[in-house]
Every structure is written in structure tokens, then in C-alpha cells.
Design a protein around this motif. Structure first.
Motif, PDB file in Angstrom:
ATOM      1  N   LEU A   1      -5.695  36.967   6.969  1.00 23.43           N
ATOM      2  CA  LEU A   1      -4.494  37.791   7.053  1.00 23.43           C
ATOM      3  C   LEU A   1      -3.563  37.251   8.136  1.00 23.43           C
ATOM      4  CD1 LEU A   1      -6.173  41.326   6.895  1.00 23.43           C
ATOM      5  CD2 LEU A   1      -4.874  40.226   5.065  1.00 23.43           C
ATOM      6  N   SER A   2      -2.338  37.740   8.129  1.00 19.96           N
ATOM      7  CA  SER A   2      -1.370  37.340   9.152  1.00 19.96           C
ATOM      8  C   SER A   2      -1.430  38.255  10.362  1.00 19.96           C
ATOM      9  CB  SER A   2       0.046  37.345   8.569  1.00 19.96           C
ATOM     10  OG  SER A   2       0.356  38.626   8.039  1.00 19.96           O
ATOM     11  N   THR A   3      -2.477  39.048  10.458  1.00 20.64           N
ATOM     12  CA  THR A   3      -2.664  39.945  11.588  1.00 20.64           C
ATOM     13  C   THR A   3      -4.059  39.761  12.148  1.00 20.64           C
ATOM     14  OG1 THR A   3      -2.426  42.257  12.302  1.00 20.64           O
ATOM     15  CG2 THR A   3      -3.548  41.869  10.211  1.00 20.64           C
ATOM     16  N   VAL A   4      -4.348  40.432  13.255  1.00 18.58           N
ATOM     17  CA  VAL A   4      -5.644  40.345  13.924  1.00 18.58           C
ATOM     18  C   VAL A   4      -6.266  41.732  13.950  1.00 18.58           C
ATOM     19  CG1 VAL A   4      -6.845  39.854  16.103  1.00 18.58           C
ATOM     20  CG2 VAL A   4      -4.958  38.383  15.352  1.00 18.58           C
ATOM     21  N   LEU A   5      -7.499  41.829  13.509  1.00 12.54           N
ATOM     22  CA  LEU A   5      -8.253  43.071  13.596  1.00 12.54           C
ATOM     23  C   LEU A   5      -9.223  42.960  14.762  1.00 12.54           C
ATOM     24  CD1 LEU A   5      -9.228  45.825  12.439  1.00 12.54           C
ATOM     25  CD2 LEU A   5     -10.847  44.505  11.036  1.00 12.54           C
ATOM     26  N   PHE A   6      -9.230  43.985  15.627  1.00 10.30           N
ATOM     27  CA  PHE A   6     -10.184  44.034  16.736  1.00 10.30           C
ATOM     28  C   PHE A   6     -11.370  44.920  16.362  1.00 10.30           C
ATOM     29  CE2 PHE A   6      -6.168  43.353  19.215  1.00 10.30           C
ATOM     30  CZ  PHE A   6      -6.504  42.109  19.749  1.00 10.30           C
ATOM     31  N   PRO A   7     -12.527  44.684  16.954  1.00  9.65           N
ATOM     32  CA  PRO A   7     -13.623  45.637  16.795  1.00  9.65           C
ATOM     33  C   PRO A   7     -13.164  47.043  17.186  1.00  9.65           C
ATOM     34  CG  PRO A   7     -14.425  43.626  17.827  1.00  9.65           C
ATOM     35  CD  PRO A   7     -12.926  43.497  17.755  1.00  9.65           C
ATOM     36  N   HIS A   8     -13.586  48.022  16.404  1.00 11.34           N
ATOM     37  CA  HIS A   8     -13.236  49.441  16.580  1.00 11.34           C
ATOM     38  C   HIS A   8     -11.783  49.739  16.204  1.00 11.34           C
ATOM     39  CE1 HIS A   8     -17.112  49.856  18.523  1.00 11.34           C
ATOM     40  NE2 HIS A   8     -16.784  48.863  19.327  1.00 11.34           N
ATOM     41  N   GLY A   9     -11.037  48.735  15.770  1.00 13.81           N
ATOM     42  CA  GLY A   9      -9.682  48.973  15.290  1.00 13.81           C
ATOM     43  C   GLY A   9      -9.684  49.302  13.804  1.00 13.81           C
ATOM     44  N   THR A  10      -8.574  49.791  13.315  1.00 11.06           N
ATOM     45  CA  THR A  10      -8.455  50.151  11.900  1.00 11.06           C
ATOM     46  C   THR A  10      -7.525  49.178  11.182  1.00 11.06           C
ATOM     47  OG1 THR A  10      -6.672  51.709  12.410  1.00 11.06           O
ATOM     48  CG2 THR A  10      -8.910  52.589  12.303  1.00 11.06           C
ATOM     49  N   LEU A  11      -7.795  48.974   9.903  1.00 14.73           N
ATOM     50  CA  LEU A  11      -7.028  48.033   9.100  1.00 14.73           C
ATOM     51  C   LEU A  11      -6.736  48.648   7.736  1.00 14.73           C
ATOM     52  CD1 LEU A  11      -5.936  45.079   8.683  1.00 14.73           C
ATOM     53  CD2 LEU A  11      -8.183  44.577   7.684  1.00 14.73           C
ATOM     54  N   PRO A  12      -5.490  49.096   7.492  1.00 17.55           N
ATOM     55  CA  PRO A  12      -5.125  49.533   6.142  1.00 17.55           C
ATOM     56  C   PRO A  12      -4.705  48.323   5.316  1.00 17.55           C
ATOM     57  CG  PRO A  12      -3.325  49.976   7.667  1.00 17.55           C
ATOM     58  CD  PRO A  12      -4.425  49.333   8.471  1.00 17.55           C
ATOM     59  N   LEU A  13      -5.119  48.276   4.059  1.00 14.55           N
ATOM     60  CA  LEU A  13      -4.792  47.136   3.210  1.00 14.55           C
ATOM     61  C   LEU A  13      -4.402  47.607   1.813  1.00 14.55           C
ATOM     62  CD1 LEU A  13      -7.486  44.379   3.889  1.00 14.55           C
ATOM     63  CD2 LEU A  13      -5.044  44.265   4.410  1.00 14.55           C
ATOM     64  N   HIS A  14      -3.413  46.910   1.253  1.00 14.43           N
ATOM     65  CA  HIS A  14      -3.053  47.063  -0.153  1.00 14.43           C
ATOM     66  C   HIS A  14      -3.528  45.790  -0.845  1.00 14.43           C
ATOM     67  CE1 HIS A  14       0.390  46.797  -3.316  1.00 14.43           C
ATOM     68  NE2 HIS A  14      -0.740  47.200  -3.864  1.00 14.43           N
ATOM     69  N   VAL A  15      -4.555  45.888  -1.637  1.00 19.14           N
ATOM     70  CA  VAL A  15      -5.189  44.724  -2.252  1.00 19.14           C
ATOM     71  C   VAL A  15      -4.660  44.568  -3.677  1.00 19.14           C
ATOM     72  CG1 VAL A  15      -7.377  43.640  -2.846  1.00 19.14           C
ATOM     73  CG2 VAL A  15      -7.239  45.154  -0.853  1.00 19.14           C
ATOM     74  N   PHE A  16      -3.908  43.501  -3.915  1.00 18.54           N
ATOM     75  CA  PHE A  16      -3.299  43.320  -5.232  1.00 18.54           C
ATOM     76  C   PHE A  16      -3.637  41.983  -5.882  1.00 18.54           C
ATOM     77  CE2 PHE A  16      -0.327  41.973  -1.976  1.00 18.54           C
ATOM     78  CZ  PHE A  16       0.093  40.729  -2.416  1.00 18.54           C
ATOM     79  N   GLU A  17      -3.974  40.949  -5.091  1.00 18.81           N
ATOM     80  CA  GLU A  17      -4.317  39.657  -5.689  1.00 18.81           C
ATOM     81  C   GLU A  17      -5.616  39.770  -6.479  1.00 18.81           C
ATOM     82  OE1 GLU A  17      -3.655  35.565  -4.143  1.00 18.81           O
ATOM     83  OE2 GLU A  17      -3.580  36.636  -2.236  1.00 18.81           O
ATOM     84  N   PRO A  18      -5.696  39.174  -7.670  1.00 26.72           N
ATOM     85  CA  PRO A  18      -6.919  39.272  -8.479  1.00 26.72           C
ATOM     86  C   PRO A  18      -8.182  38.840  -7.728  1.00 26.72           C
ATOM     87  CG  PRO A  18      -5.133  38.397  -9.809  1.00 26.72           C
ATOM     88  CD  PRO A  18      -4.608  38.484  -8.400  1.00 26.72           C
ATOM     89  N   ARG A  19      -8.111  37.764  -6.944  1.00 25.75           N
ATOM     90  CA  ARG A  19      -9.325  37.291  -6.268  1.00 25.75           C
ATOM     91  C   ARG A  19      -9.825  38.308  -5.249  1.00 25.75           C
ATOM     92  NH1 ARG A  19      -7.417  32.687  -1.965  1.00 25.75           N
ATOM     93  NH2 ARG A  19      -5.424  33.607  -1.359  1.00 25.75           N
ATOM     94  N   TYR A  20      -8.901  39.000  -4.581  1.00 26.24           N
ATOM     95  CA  TYR A  20      -9.329  39.984  -3.585  1.00 26.24           C
ATOM     96  C   TYR A  20      -9.735  41.308  -4.235  1.00 26.24           C
ATOM     97  CZ  TYR A  20      -7.849  36.653  -0.118  1.00 26.24           C
ATOM     98  OH  TYR A  20      -7.735  35.520   0.643  1.00 26.24           O
ATOM     99  N   ARG A  21      -9.272  41.552  -5.450  1.00 21.80           N
ATOM    100  CA  ARG A  21      -9.811  42.696  -6.192  1.00 21.80           C
ATOM    101  C   ARG A  21     -11.293  42.466  -6.491  1.00 21.80           C
ATOM    102  NH1 ARG A  21      -5.309  44.177 -10.859  1.00 21.80           N
ATOM    103  NH2 ARG A  21      -3.434  43.798  -9.606  1.00 21.80           N
ATOM    104  N   VAL A  22     -11.643  41.224  -6.816  1.00 17.80           N
ATOM    105  CA  VAL A  22     -13.053  40.889  -7.043  1.00 17.80           C
ATOM    106  C   VAL A  22     -13.841  41.069  -5.752  1.00 17.80           C
ATOM    107  CG1 VAL A  22     -14.669  39.089  -7.757  1.00 17.80           C
ATOM    108  CG2 VAL A  22     -12.438  39.281  -8.887  1.00 17.80           C
ATOM    109  N   LEU A  23     -13.263  40.640  -4.621  1.00 14.17           N
ATOM    110  CA  LEU A  23     -13.919  40.826  -3.326  1.00 14.17           C
ATOM    111  C   LEU A  23     -14.185  42.311  -3.074  1.00 14.17           C
ATOM    112  CD1 LEU A  23     -14.888  40.029  -0.508  1.00 14.17           C
ATOM    113  CD2 LEU A  23     -12.498  39.910   0.231  1.00 14.17           C
ATOM    114  N   MET A  24     -13.214  43.155  -3.377  1.00 12.67           N
ATOM    115  CA  MET A  24     -13.399  44.592  -3.209  1.00 12.67           C
ATOM    116  C   MET A  24     -14.558  45.095  -4.069  1.00 12.67           C
ATOM    117  SD  MET A  24     -11.383  46.106  -1.020  1.00 12.67           S
ATOM    118  CE  MET A  24     -11.527  47.789  -1.611  1.00 12.67           C
ATOM    119  N   ASP A  25     -14.599  44.676  -5.320  1.00  9.99           N
ATOM    120  CA  ASP A  25     -15.692  45.098  -6.203  1.00  9.99           C
ATOM    121  C   ASP A  25     -17.045  44.711  -5.622  1.00  9.99           C
ATOM    122  OD1 ASP A  25     -13.903  46.144  -8.043  1.00  9.99           O
ATOM    123  OD2 ASP A  25     -13.846  44.323  -9.268  1.00  9.99           O
ATOM    124  N   HIS A  26     -17.155  43.473  -5.137  1.00  9.00           N
ATOM    125  CA  HIS A  26     -18.422  42.991  -4.592  1.00  9.00           C
ATOM    126  C   HIS A  26     -18.787  43.729  -3.304  1.00  9.00           C
ATOM    127  CE1 HIS A  26     -18.175  38.858  -6.839  1.00  9.00           C
ATOM    128  NE2 HIS A  26     -18.268  39.885  -7.649  1.00  9.00           N
TER     129      HIS A  26
END
Length: 212
Positions: free
Chosen positions: A11-36
Motif C-alpha cells: 500500500l501507499s501507507t504505513v500500518l503500525f501495530p495496534h493501528g487500524t486500517l480501513p480498505l476498499h478491496v476492488f482488484e480481482p487478485r486482492y479479492r482472492v486474497l480476502m477469500d483466502h
């Protein structure tokens, strides 16, 4: 050192431990990642893209990131996902495996010592983060800092990193810092510099010092 094979989300951002990350997942490959992920441990890795784009691949990825765990996920009728994840712990990428279909890496957790309660650097960092956010609020770009989050001293350190009004490269610098004390020292330095810059924009020679 426990190696694991992990699906990754550059991603173009940085997630820290204990931080929150909202995501809109639209790319087909990342939809597969979500399923898995949802069919297994609900975990994936997040790394910052150092050069390139989130969409389409061909990016240059950081070697240090954060393990994330999905807390809430909702699939839309067209197959897209709305998801919120929370950072768990920092991870180091040992090697990238072929994208099939989404990015995958072999990673290990990064172990760090716990900070002592009421560490002096924690109080100083908290003051400078508050000051930088207050000045940014005066410029109309950021709300003032919320009350302190509960938790261990280490959790409070990560919450301060997330609350600091810094860009992705500075946030990545905090993530890869060599331990909690080095991270807090860098956080103080970065927020002091940000406060001085904003103080000049507001008409002063430098940002006022934070309250002790």
C-alpha cells in the motif's frame, strides 16, 4: 524465529501495530486474497510501496511491514470488499514469492523489548505529537489529538506513532527504527521539526515548546 508464508497487501501507507486500517478491496487478485484470509487465520501482511502504484503490480516494496488481522469484512454485491484490519506486530520480509495471483512473501516477526512504564521518552513524544497536531489543527488540516489510548507502554508508543501528523516516508522510518527507544527519539525529532515548520506558517519563528 518463526517463518511463515503470508499473503501481502502493498500500500501507499504505513500500518503500525495496534493501528487500524480501513480498505476498499476492488482488484480481482486482492479479492482472492480476502477469500483466502477469511477462510484461514484472517491475517495478511502490509508493506509500504516505495515506488510505483497500488494498482496493477510492478511496484517496489519495503522489506519491513506489519502483520494485520481482519476485524470486520463486508462483501458488496459486485464482489468488492469493505474491510477493517488491525495491526498486530512488525514483520520483516525474507523473500518475495511469485504473485499467484496476489503478492506472497516469506516473513518473520520482529521481536522488540517492552518499554518500561512511564518511560521518559514516551512522555516527551506524547507532548510533541500533541503539539504538532494542535498546530496542524490551527492550520485547518487535522483535528486535535484524541485522549490517550489505554494499554501497555508499548501499545501507547504505537498509538503515538499512528497519531503523529507525518507522511508515509517518516512513518516508515518510525516502523523500521531499531527498537522502542530509537523509535521514540525519532518520533520526538520528527514532530519537533513538523511543529517548527507549522509554527513558521502561523507567523512565529518556530513552534512553541510543548507543555511538560
Amino acid at each position: 524465529m518463526s517463518r511463515r508464508r503470508l499473503g501481502m497487501f502493498p500500500l501507499s501507507t504505513v500500518l503500525f501495530p495496534h493501528g487500524t486500517l480501513p480498505l476498499h478491496v476492488f482488484e480481482p487478485r486482492y479479492r482472492v486474497l480476502m477469500d483466502h484470509c477469511l477462510a484461514a487465520e484472517r491475517e495478511f501482511g502490509v508493506v509500504m510501496i516505495e515506488r510505483g502504484s497500488e494498482v496493477g503490480g510492478g511496484d517496489l516494496r519495503s522489506g519491513t511491514g506489519t502483520l494485520a488481522r481482519i476485524e470486520v469484512a463486508q462483501q458488496l454485491p459486485d464482489g468488492r470488499w469493505l474491510m477493517a484490519a488491525r495491526g498486530v506486530e512488525p514483520i520483516r520480509v525474507l523473500d518475495w514469492l511469485p504473485d499467484d495471483p496476489y503478492p506472497v512473501a516469506t516473513v518473520v516477526p520482529i521481536s522488540e523489548p517492552e518499554l518500561a512504564p512511564e518511560h521518559r521518552l514516551l512522555a516527551e513524544a506524547r507532548s510533541w505529537v500533541r503539539r504538532a497536531r494542535a498546530l496542524l489543527s490551527e492550520l485547518g488540516d487535522h483535528p486535535p489529538m484524541a485522549p490517550d489510548a489505554p494499554g501497555t507502554t508499548t501499545e501507547q508508543m504505537w498509538h503515538l506513532c499512528a497519531a503523529a501528523p507525518l507522511g508515509p516516508l517518516d512513518r516508515q522510518r518510525l516502523l523500521v527504527a531499531g527498537g522502542p527507544e530509537a523509535r521514540l527519539e525519532a518520533l520526538v525529532e520528527l514532530c519537533r521539526a513538523a511543529a517548527e515548520d507549522m509554527g513558521r506558517l502561523l507567523g512565529g519563528a518556530s513552534g512553541p515548546s510543548p507543555e511538560p
